[in-house]
Design a protein around this motif. Structure first.
Motif, PDB file in Angstrom:
ATOM      1  N   THR A 120       0.518  -0.816   0.069  1.00 36.27           N
ATOM      2  CA  THR A 120       0.185  -0.138   0.276  1.00 36.27           C
ATOM      3  C   THR A 120       0.950   1.140  -0.202  1.00 36.27           C
ATOM      4  OG1 THR A 120      -0.015  -0.086   2.493  1.00 36.27           O
ATOM      5  CG2 THR A 120      -1.636  -1.633   0.854  1.00 36.27           C
ATOM      6  N   ARG A 167       0.447   4.800  -2.046  1.00 38.77           N
ATOM      7  CA  ARG A 167      -0.164   5.662  -1.688  1.00 38.77           C
ATOM      8  C   ARG A 167       1.197   7.094  -2.322  1.00 38.77           C
ATOM      9  NH1 ARG A 167       0.214   3.163   2.817  1.00 38.77           N
ATOM     10  NH2 ARG A 167       2.250   4.276   3.612  1.00 38.77           N
ATOM     11  N   ALA A 194      -8.296   0.931  -5.078  1.00 39.32           N
ATOM     12  CA  ALA A 194      -7.502   2.950  -5.291  1.00 39.32           C
ATOM     13  C   ALA A 194      -7.353   2.906  -5.959  1.00 39.32           C
ATOM     14  CB  ALA A 194      -5.655   2.786  -4.499  1.00 39.32           C
ATOM     15  N   SER A 195      -8.062   2.818  -7.307  1.00 42.69           N
ATOM     16  CA  SER A 195      -8.176   3.297  -8.539  1.00 42.69           C
ATOM     17  C   SER A 195      -9.684   3.825  -9.069  1.00 42.69           C
ATOM     18  CB  SER A 195      -6.994   2.688  -9.979  1.00 42.69           C
ATOM     19  OG  SER A 195      -7.784   3.588 -10.593  1.00 42.69           O
ATOM     20  N   PHE A 234      -9.469   2.730   3.894  1.00 41.79           N
ATOM     21  CA  PHE A 234      -9.273   4.062   3.900  1.00 41.79           C
ATOM     22  C   PHE A 234      -9.597   5.314   4.329  1.00 41.79           C
ATOM     23  CE2 PHE A 234      -9.687   0.961   0.475  1.00 41.79           C
ATOM     24  CZ  PHE A 234      -9.110   1.355  -0.306  1.00 41.79           C
ATOM     25  N   THR A 260      -6.181  11.565   5.232  1.00 46.83           N
ATOM     26  CA  THR A 260      -5.599  11.911   3.651  1.00 46.83           C
ATOM     27  C   THR A 260      -5.204  13.004   4.178  1.00 46.83           C
ATOM     28  OG1 THR A 260      -6.781  10.431   2.761  1.00 46.83           O
ATOM     29  CG2 THR A 260      -6.454  12.213   1.781  1.00 46.83           C
ATOM     30  N   LEU A 277     -10.582   7.284  -2.061  1.00 44.37           N
ATOM     31  CA  LEU A 277     -10.367   5.938  -1.691  1.00 44.37           C
ATOM     32  C   LEU A 277      -8.904   5.476  -2.936  1.00 44.37           C
ATOM     33  CD1 LEU A 277     -13.986   4.622  -2.976  1.00 44.37           C
ATOM     34  CD2 LEU A 277     -12.311   3.926  -0.766  1.00 44.37           C
ATOM     35  N   ARG A 278      -8.146   7.257  -2.706  1.00 42.53           N
ATOM     36  CA  ARG A 278      -6.930   6.961  -3.503  1.00 42.53           C
ATOM     37  C   ARG A 278      -5.476   6.853  -2.693  1.00 42.53           C
ATOM     38  NH1 ARG A 278      -5.511   6.325  -7.369  1.00 42.53           N
ATOM     39  NH2 ARG A 278      -4.816   8.284  -8.511  1.00 42.53           N
ATOM     40  N   LEU A 279      -6.385   6.904  -1.058  1.00 42.54           N
ATOM     41  CA  LEU A 279      -4.930   6.177  -0.359  1.00 42.54           C
ATOM     42  C   LEU A 279      -5.079   5.676   0.597  1.00 42.54           C
ATOM     43  CD1 LEU A 279      -3.609  10.041   0.436  1.00 42.54           C
ATOM     44  CD2 LEU A 279      -2.683   8.131  -1.274  1.00 42.54           C
ATOM     45  N   VAL A 280      -4.483   4.207   0.121  1.00 44.10           N
ATOM     46  CA  VAL A 280      -4.789   3.216   1.288  1.00 44.10           C
ATOM     47  C   VAL A 280      -3.500   2.912   1.763  1.00 44.10           C
ATOM     48  CG1 VAL A 280      -3.898   1.152  -1.144  1.00 44.10           C
ATOM     49  CG2 VAL A 280      -5.622   0.034   0.807  1.00 44.10           C
TER      50      VAL A 280
END
Length: 947
Positions: free
Chosen positions: A8, A12, A90-91, A131, A136, A156-159
């Protein structure tokens, strides 16, 4: 730090690097997430999580949803989380779904979790990630971006890795801490509503549990059984799969697979429960609204939001395959419930709905699934009755090709039939279909019976049935019941064949025909309708036509309606096998046959035929069981075919009615005594014989033969006033019967022939006629007939008792003339008043015309004659006012007479008791007392009168 099995940190760093390199990328990601949360994936949380669970399980998966410490936990069995899955999570724009068309575990739809949580966590046996919007926001290098967006960041972009462990019994669990505004109970309630539909749409799942409420799916071939807290629901399924063609337009290296599944709820007995409103499932619910009776679950290209189908050849191809599959679902339903699965006409709910309905109807119209009377039919060729009658459908199945089952005419099938554009067979078409066909009469009756219940309550149907064919007894079929006759006595009419008679065949009679204009005919009306056929029946038989049916029909009807005069013309079979009029035949064994002449033209009715009918019925049509009686209450002339009827009609006054025995002229001369006795035995013939002025007595008295003479030429034994004139009847018939037959009982003259006969007998010198009989006979003859109707007799009976030549005879018209006339020249009657009429009848002069006159004498008043006064007083009468001319001796025509009346009507007499007595009796109109007066004048003493 938690372990990081999925890398992860690298994910990130890549995201942060992208945001740093392109500041707009941060905003784009944040905006994209917001769009997904507020738009495309709003209200699709359970759908997307269930899809992911089904993808992971492939088959038999379990999904459980619960709230723990205000955290929604969604656990499932199946393939656990892997690196590709984490990367997909995450995408926002990438997915783990392969270009082969297979479905991966996680996709863009996971963003639906943002609708309830900013801190989603995915816990799996292989590792866990989370998430966090808060973490974030806390990243220093993002502070500027965070400030610009007022704290709104992509979630949901940074895990990050997580050390949480999955709940026992499951492979993966999504944990979603709920934002404060989220109502946990409302969220779970929504999940409960969606759970059954998701189990059906996602075959990879076998159960879904929501906070203790559990739904399970059992797949039994073509049926899926869903069991949940509300009970059991059954869905009938039909599935198909394949690969898209090269023309699908997807631009993929390999053709993706497609799957199609149709599903419809069914009852325990397999009866469909059509859907009214639904959406397309691809395979989870979309926003494409449908109005189809069954649910379509298909792998269709859909927009990333999973709410709308992408337009294009691929969609058209899959929908076409779905339409082809749909009839197989219809075939799985019992025949009479299949129309429930026909999309009914209506405004389409969407473009997909419109396209699907068009394709489904096209497929349904060309496949043989519609229940017919004898076999399944294609709707394109089928015809459906307007009237829901099984009996009618069965009858018409041989007449109307491709006839659908009668139940399809029920109202619940109407919309489906309209959608399929199936031709309706209404009343006019039914009439047209059966017009011109050849069927047995009972087939027609069954047709009427099948139509009748509907025609009874619908005047329009009745109006449209006006041309309904009707079979007649003569083999014809008429176009319409109006004007036909319905018989009450069908058992007599089955063999009736009468050209021109509009009589409905008895096997076809039904009350519907009367409702449509047929006329109810009782036995009497029906019998009258056969008059023309009866009157030509003998001619028809001679021409070779079969008239036996007519004979039996008429005789049967006569038993109900009675006879008619014209029935005598009915052709009936005789013993020789010929057909003759009924009134020329006699019933075998009839007693009256023994009195007929051997050459009688009457025939004998065929014995076998006669046994079938009673004597009363045969007699009513004119067959002779004895002497027949003709009755006509309003005769208009001598038209009854009676012997010598014209002569009788002109005899006396014209008859007001006719009651007559016929065929009297056929009696043998030597059988008349027996014939008369037969006439007396039957009440009808006896009444006819006694009819005043009737034909029967008239004819018998003149033309019958009793010991060689007509009855009128005999007298009864006690007819004393006819002694010498007529001989007593030598046959013992009894006075009443003899008198009825015309044997004379008294002196009577009814016509000129009677007068001629009586004059002949009076002038017969061989007869010894007593004086009183001849005097009474002359009295009866005077004025009895018109003298012009007969010739004057050559011989007459005179006072001497002899029958002499009439040349020198006179008719006595005054008693005083007897004194100067010889008795052998005088014809006399008892009453001088009829002398003139008698003289005219006999063509003789009156005696007074040749008598002389007297002179002299003295006129003396009657009151001056003492003995005369005594006689008048004793006998109690007044003396005449006029006097009498008294002579000492009186002569007339040179002969001595005792009294005379001269031409001036003056009375003359001698002064003697004899002369005075006659003169006084004549003058006082006491002629009958002349002998008593004579005695008193001879001895004027009271004792003369008393003794």
């Amino acid at each position: 730090m938690s372990a990081d099995p999925f890398g992860t940190q690298r994910l990130r760093e890549a995201v942060l690097s992208a945001w740093s390199a392109s500041p707009t990328r941060f905003r784009e990601d944040a905006n994209a997430e917001e769009d997904l949360r507020l738009g495309a994936y709003k209200d699709r949380l359970l759908v997307e999580l269930a899809q992911n669970a089904a993808d992971a399980a492939s088959f038999g998966g379990a999904l459980r949803l619960s709230i723990v410490d205000n955290e929604l936990r969604v656990a499932n069995t199946g393939t656990p989380l892997d690196a590709d899955g984490v990367a997909a999570l995450a995408s926002l724009r990438a997915s783990a779904k392969r270009d082969t068309g297979t479905v991966g575990q996680f996709g863009v739809g996971f963003s639906a979790v943002l609708s309830v949580s900013d801190e989603p966590e995915v816990v799996s046996k292989t590792g866990s990630v989370r998430f966090s919007a808060q973490r974030t926001r806390e990243i220093p290098e993002l502070s500027k971006h965070v400030a610009e967006r007022s704290g709104q960041v992509p979630v949901l972009r940074l895990v990050w890795p997580s050390d949480a462990t999955v709940v026992e019994g499951f492979d993966t669990e999504v944990r979603l801490p709920l934002r404060p505004e989220i109502d946990p109970e409302a969220l779970l309630a929504g999940f409960r509503e969606q759970a059954p539909d998701l189990l059906l749409a996602l075959p990879g799942l076998a159960s879904i549990e929501v906070d203790g409420s559990k739904w399970t799916s059992t797949d039994a071939g073509d049926t899926v059984v869903l069991t949940g807290p509300e009970g059991v629901t059954r869905w009938m399924l039909r599935r198909a799969s394949g690969k898209l063609s090269d023309t699908a337009g997807l631009g993929l290296e390999t053709s993706p697979e497609w799957t199609v599944c149709w599903a419809v709820p069914v009852s325990d007995s397999g009866v469909p429960v059509p859907l009214a409103e639904d959406v397309l499932h691809a395979p989870t619910p979309t926003d494409e609204r449908l109005s189809l009776p069954a649910r379509l679950i298909a792998s269709l290209p859909i927009e990333p939001s999973r709410r709308r189908v992408m337009s294009g050849p691929a969609v058209n191809e899959v929908l076409a395959e779905a339409a082809k599959l749909y009839p197989s679902l219809v075939f799985g339903i019992t025949e009479m419930h299949r129309t429930a699965l026909v999309p009914v006409p209506g405004f389409p709910r969407s473009d997909v709905d419109s396209l699907l309905r068009e394709k489904m109807i096209a497929e349904l119209r060309t496949q043989a699934w519609l229940p017919g009377v004898t076999e399944s039919l294609t709707p394109a060729s089928a015809r459906v009755l307007e009237i829901p009658s099984d009996d009618l459908a069965d009858l018409l199945s041989d007449v109307v090709p491709n006839l659908a089952a009668a139940k399809l005419a029920e109202p619940e099938h109407a919309h489906a039939l309209a959608a399929l554009e199936i031709s309706r067979l209404r009343a006019p078409e039914i009439v047209a279909a059966v017009t011109g066909i050849d069927q047995q009469p009972d087939w027609w009756r069954r047709l009427y019976a099948a139509i009748a219940p509907f025609a009874e309550n619908d005047s329009t149907i009745r109006d449209n049935l006006s041309g309904l064919p009707v079979p007649l007894v003569d083999g014809r079929t008429l176009p319409g019941p109006r004007g036909t006759l319905l018989a009450d006595e069908p058992e007599f009419l089955s063999d009736l064949d009468v050209p021109g008679l509009r009589l409905v065949h008895p096997d076809a009679v039904h009350p519907l025909l009367e409702r449509l204009g047929a006329r109810h005919a009782g036995a009497s009306e029906l019998l009258d309708s056969l008059q023309e056929a009866v009157e030509r029946s003998v001619a028809d038989a001679s021409a070779g036509l079969i008239v036996s049916g007519l004979a039996h029909a008429v005789l049967g009807l006569v038993g109900q309606a009675g006879g008619r005069p014209w029935l005598k013309s009915l052709a009936l079979p005789d013993v020789e096998g010929d057909w003759r009029p009924a009134d020329e035949l006699a019933v075998p064994g009839s007693r009256f046959l023994a009195v007929l002449a051997e050459d009688s033209p009457l025939g004998l009715l065929d014995p076998e035929f006669a046994e079938r009918w009673s004597a009363d019925v045969l007699s009513a049509v004119g067959v002779l069981t004895g002497f027949a009686v003709i009755v006509d209450e309003e005769p208009i002339g001598p038209e009854h075919d009676l012997a010598d009827e014209d002569e009788w009609w002109s005899f006396g006054e014209e008859p007001k009615r006719v009651v007559a025995v016929r065929d009297l002229d056929l009696v043998a001369d030597d059988k008349w005594p027996d014939a008369l006795r037969l006439l007396a035995l039957e009440p009808a013939t006896w009444r006819a014989l006694q009819e005043p002025g009737g034909y029967t007595a008239w004819w018998i008295s003149r033309y019958a033969a009793l010991d060689g003479r007509a009855p009128r030429q005999w007298r009864t034994a006690n007819a004393s006033e006819l002694i010498g004139l007529y001989d007593p009847l030598p046959i013992d018939l009894g006075d009443e019967l003899a008198a009825a037959a015309g044997v004379r009982t008294s002196l009577s003259i009814k016509d000129a022939s009677d007068a001629v006969d009586l004059l002949d007998r009076l002038g017969d010198p061989e007869r010894n006629v007593p004086h009183g009989v001849s005097l009474r006979a002359h009295t009866a003859l005077a004025g009895s007939v018109d003298p012009s109707e007969l010739d004057a007799p050559e011989r007459v009976r005179v006072l001497s008792g002899d029958a002499v030549q009439a040349d020198d005879c006179v008719v006595l018209d005054a008693p005083w003339l007897l004194a100067v006339l010889p008795p052998e020249r005088v014809v006399a009657a008892l009453d001088d008043d009829v002398a003139e009429q008698l003289a005219e009848l006999l063509d003789l002069p009156l005696a007074s015309e040749a008598a002389g006159d007297v002179t002299g004498g003295d006129l003396v008043p009657w009151a001056e004659l003492g003995a005369v006064v005594v006689a008048a007083e004793l006998l109690g009468f007044d003396l005449p006012l006029e006097g009498v001319i008294v002579h000492d001796q009186l002569t007339a025509d040179g002969q001595h007479v005792h009294w005379w009346v001269d031409r001036q009507s003056r009375i003359h007499c001698e002064d003697t008791p004899d002369g005075l007595a006659r003169a006084l009796a004549w003058a006082s109109d006491r002629w009958i007392d002349r002998h008593v007066i004579h005695a008193i004048l001879d001895n004027p003493d009271p004792r003369t009168v008393l003794s």
